[in-house]
Design an enzyme around this catalytic site. Structure first.
Site, PDB file in Angstrom:
ATOM      1  CB  VAL A 110      -7.016 -14.744  58.373  1.00 44.23           C
ATOM      2  CG1 VAL A 110      -5.917 -15.455  59.150  1.00 44.23           C
ATOM      3  CG2 VAL A 110      -7.063 -13.254  58.702  1.00 44.23           C
TER       4      VAL A 110
ATOM      5  CE1 TYR B  14      -8.537  -4.697  67.150  1.00 42.25           C
ATOM      6  CE2 TYR B  14      -9.418  -3.797  69.197  1.00 42.25           C
ATOM      7  CZ  TYR B  14      -8.587  -4.691  68.534  1.00 42.25           C
ATOM      8  OH  TYR B  14      -7.812  -5.570  69.260  1.00 42.25           O
TER       9      TYR B  14
ATOM     10  CE  LYS C 216      -9.968  -8.030  68.091  1.00 43.91           C
ATOM     11  NZ  LYS C 216      -9.429  -9.330  67.607  1.00 43.91           N
TER      12      LYS C 216
HETATM   13  P1  NAD Z   1       0.382  -7.723  66.475  1.00 50.57           P
HETATM   14  O1  NAD Z   1       0.170  -6.600  65.537  1.00 50.57           O
HETATM   15  O2  NAD Z   1       1.590  -7.738  67.342  1.00 50.57           O
HETATM   16  O3  NAD Z   1       0.327  -9.124  65.670  1.00 50.57           O
HETATM   17  C1  NAD Z   1      -0.692  -9.398  64.759  1.00 50.57           C
HETATM   18  C2  NAD Z   1      -0.193 -10.441  63.778  1.00 50.57           C
HETATM   19  O4  NAD Z   1      -1.285 -10.718  62.856  1.00 50.57           O
HETATM   20  C3  NAD Z   1       0.978  -9.980  62.925  1.00 50.57           C
HETATM   21  O5  NAD Z   1       1.997 -10.959  62.922  1.00 50.57           O
HETATM   22  C4  NAD Z   1       0.386  -9.781  61.547  1.00 50.57           C
HETATM   23  O6  NAD Z   1       1.294 -10.039  60.474  1.00 50.57           O
HETATM   24  C5  NAD Z   1      -0.745 -10.786  61.556  1.00 50.57           C
HETATM   25  N1  NAD Z   1      -1.785 -10.481  60.563  1.00 50.57           N
HETATM   26  C6  NAD Z   1      -2.362  -9.278  60.309  1.00 50.57           C
HETATM   27  N2  NAD Z   1      -3.230  -9.388  59.294  1.00 50.57           N
HETATM   28  C7  NAD Z   1      -3.220 -10.692  58.892  1.00 50.57           C
HETATM   29  C8  NAD Z   1      -3.888 -11.415  57.884  1.00 50.57           C
HETATM   30  N3  NAD Z   1      -4.764 -10.816  57.034  1.00 50.57           N
HETATM   31  N4  NAD Z   1      -3.630 -12.744  57.750  1.00 50.57           N
HETATM   32  C9  NAD Z   1      -2.740 -13.350  58.586  1.00 50.57           C
HETATM   33  N5  NAD Z   1      -2.059 -12.708  59.540  1.00 50.57           N
HETATM   34  C10 NAD Z   1      -2.296 -11.380  59.698  1.00 50.57           C
HETATM   35  O7  NAD Z   1      -0.956  -7.786  67.359  1.00 50.57           O
HETATM   36  P2  NAD Z   1      -1.235  -8.408  68.813  1.00 50.57           P
HETATM   37  O8  NAD Z   1      -1.256  -7.282  69.771  1.00 50.57           O
HETATM   38  O9  NAD Z   1      -0.389  -9.582  69.057  1.00 50.57           O
HETATM   39  O10 NAD Z   1      -2.763  -8.845  68.616  1.00 50.57           O
HETATM   40  C11 NAD Z   1      -3.157 -10.185  68.381  1.00 50.57           C
HETATM   41  C12 NAD Z   1      -4.664 -10.274  68.523  1.00 50.57           C
HETATM   42  O11 NAD Z   1      -5.051  -9.849  69.833  1.00 50.57           O
HETATM   43  C13 NAD Z   1      -5.431  -9.383  67.552  1.00 50.57           C
HETATM   44  O12 NAD Z   1      -6.627 -10.017  67.137  1.00 50.57           O
HETATM   45  C14 NAD Z   1      -5.745  -8.179  68.405  1.00 50.57           C
HETATM   46  O13 NAD Z   1      -6.868  -7.475  67.906  1.00 50.57           O
HETATM   47  C15 NAD Z   1      -6.028  -8.841  69.737  1.00 50.57           C
HETATM   48  N6  NAD Z   1      -5.921  -7.955  70.877  1.00 50.57           N
HETATM   49  C16 NAD Z   1      -4.756  -7.311  71.198  1.00 50.57           C
HETATM   50  C17 NAD Z   1      -4.708  -6.491  72.316  1.00 50.57           C
HETATM   51  C18 NAD Z   1      -3.464  -5.773  72.728  1.00 50.57           C
HETATM   52  O14 NAD Z   1      -3.531  -4.981  73.689  1.00 50.57           O
HETATM   53  N7  NAD Z   1      -2.321  -5.985  72.082  1.00 50.57           N
HETATM   54  C19 NAD Z   1      -5.848  -6.324  73.098  1.00 50.57           C
HETATM   55  C20 NAD Z   1      -7.017  -6.991  72.762  1.00 50.57           C
HETATM   56  C21 NAD Z   1      -7.040  -7.807  71.653  1.00 50.57           C
END
Ligand code: NAD
Length: 246
Positions: A63, A154, A158
Site C-alpha cells: 500500500v 502509531y 491513526k
Molecule cells: P495484522 O498484523 O494481523 O494484519 C495486518 C495485515 O496488513 C497483514 O496481513 C500484513 O501483511 C498487511 N500489511 C502490512 N503492511 C502492508 C503493506 N505495506 N501493504 C499491504 N499490506 C500490508 O493486524 P490487524 O490487527 O488485523 O490490524 C488491521 C488494522 O486494524 C491495522 O490498520 C491496525 O492498525 C488496525 N487496528 C488494530 C487493532 C487491534 O487491536 N488489532 C486495534 C485498532 C486498530
C-alpha cells in the site's frame, strides 16, 4: 451474517491476508460483494481468496507503493467491473518509547498507515467520483483518539487518518462518495498477540465491557459503513471498543 447488504458491489480490502482485514473481506463477501483481498503477502492473500471461493481474488500489493495501489484499483475494475467499496486496513506497529524509537520506526508506521491510506483513498475515489457512488472506510484506532504510550508513531498515524478521512469526505460528498473511519479498540489479532501479556491484560481490564473485541465485531461495523444502511453518514468516526476511552 446472511443479509445481502452489499449484494453486487465490488470491494477492495487491504491487509486482507489475516486478522481484521481478512474478517472484513469475509463479511463483505458473505454480504454479497465481490472482494479483492490485497496484501503484502501475496500467497496468503491468494489462499484466503481461494478459501472464500467465487467472487474473490487475492492480489499482492504494497500500500505504500503508488503504482501498486493504482494497479490494484485498476485490477478490481477490470476483473469485477466496478469499485464500490474501498477498505484501507493494512497496518503495522513499531512500538517503542520516545527514548528508544528510531526515525526508521517512525517513518515505517507513518508511511504504511498515512501514505498507504491516502494512496488508497486517492485511487479509489478517482473511480467512484466518475461513477457517482462509493463508500471508503479507513481503519484508524482508538490509539489515534487518546494516544498510547510507546506508540507516538502509531497514534500520530491513526489520528492523521481521521483528518484525512474528514477532508476527503468533504471533497467527495457531492459526488455521492462517502468516506468514514473506524476506530477499533483492543482486538484479538496477531498485532495484539505481539503485546506483552501483562500489558494486554491491563488494557483489557480497563475496558467497560471487560473483554477484548473480536475481528468480526470490527468487520460488522465496516459492513454497516460500506452498505446503504449508512447512506447519510460521511466523515464519521465509528468507535468499536467496548466503551474503551469513550
Ligand atoms: P495484522 O498484523 O494481523 O494484519 C495486518 C495485515 O496488513 C497483514 O496481513 C500484513 O501483511 C498487511 N500489511 C502490512 N503492511 C502492508 C503493506 N505495506 N501493504 C499491504 N499490506 C500490508 O493486524 P490487524 O490487527 O488485523 O490490524 C488491521 C488494522 O486494524 C491495522 O490498520 C491496525 O492498525 C488496525 N487496528 C488494530 C487493532 C487491534 O487491536 N488489532 C486495534 C485498532 C486498530
Amino acid at each position: 451474517m446472511d443479509v445481502a447488504l452489499v449484494q453486487g458491489r465490488t470491494a477492495i480490502v487491504t491487509g486482507a491476508a489475516q486478522g481484521i482485514g481478512l474478517e472484513i473481506a469475509r463479511v463483505l463477501h458473505a454480504g454479497g460483494a465481490s472482494v479483492v483481498l490485497a496484501d503484502l503477502d501475496a500467497a496468503a492473500a491468494t489462499a484466503a481468496a481461494v478459501a472464500l471461493g467465487d467472487r474473490a481474488i487475492g492480489v499482492g500489493a504494497d500500500v505504500t507503493d503508488e503504482a501498486a495501489v493504482d494497479s490494484l484499483v485498476a485490477r478490481a475494475v477490470e476483473h469485477f467491473g466496478s469499485l464500490d467499496i474501498m477498505v484501507n486496513n493494512a497496518g503495522i506497529t513499531r512500538d517503542a518509547s520516545l527514548k528508544k524509537m528510531t526515525v526508521d520506526n517512525f517513518d515505517a508506521v507513518i508511511t504504511v498507515h498515512l501514505r498507504g491510506t491516502w494512496l488508497g483513498v486517492r485511487a479509489a475515489s478517482a473511480v467512484m467520483r466518475e461513477q457517482k457512488s462509493g463508500s471508503i472506510v479507513n481503519i484508524s484506532s482508538l490509539s489515534g483518539k487518546s494516544g498510547n504510550p510507546g506508540q507516538t508513531n502509531y497514534s500520530a498515524a491513526k489520528a492523521g487518518i481521521v483528518g484525512l478521512t474528514k477532508a476527503a469526505a468533504k471533497e467527495l460528498a457531492h459526488h455521492n462518495v462517502r468516506v468514514n473511519s473506524v476506530q477499533p479498540g483492543l482486538i484479538r489479532t496477531a498485532m495484539t498477540e505481539a503485546m506483552p501479556p501483562e500489558v494486554f491484560a491491563e488494557r483489557e481490564a480497563a475496558i467497560p465491557m471487560k473483554r477484548a473485541g473480536e475481528p468480526r465485531e470490527v468487520a460488522n461495523a465496516v459492513l454497516f459503513l460500506a452498505s446503504e444502511l449508512s447512506s447519510y453518514i460521511t466523515g464519521g468516526v465509528l468507535e468499536v471498543g467496548g466503551g474503551r476511552l469513550m
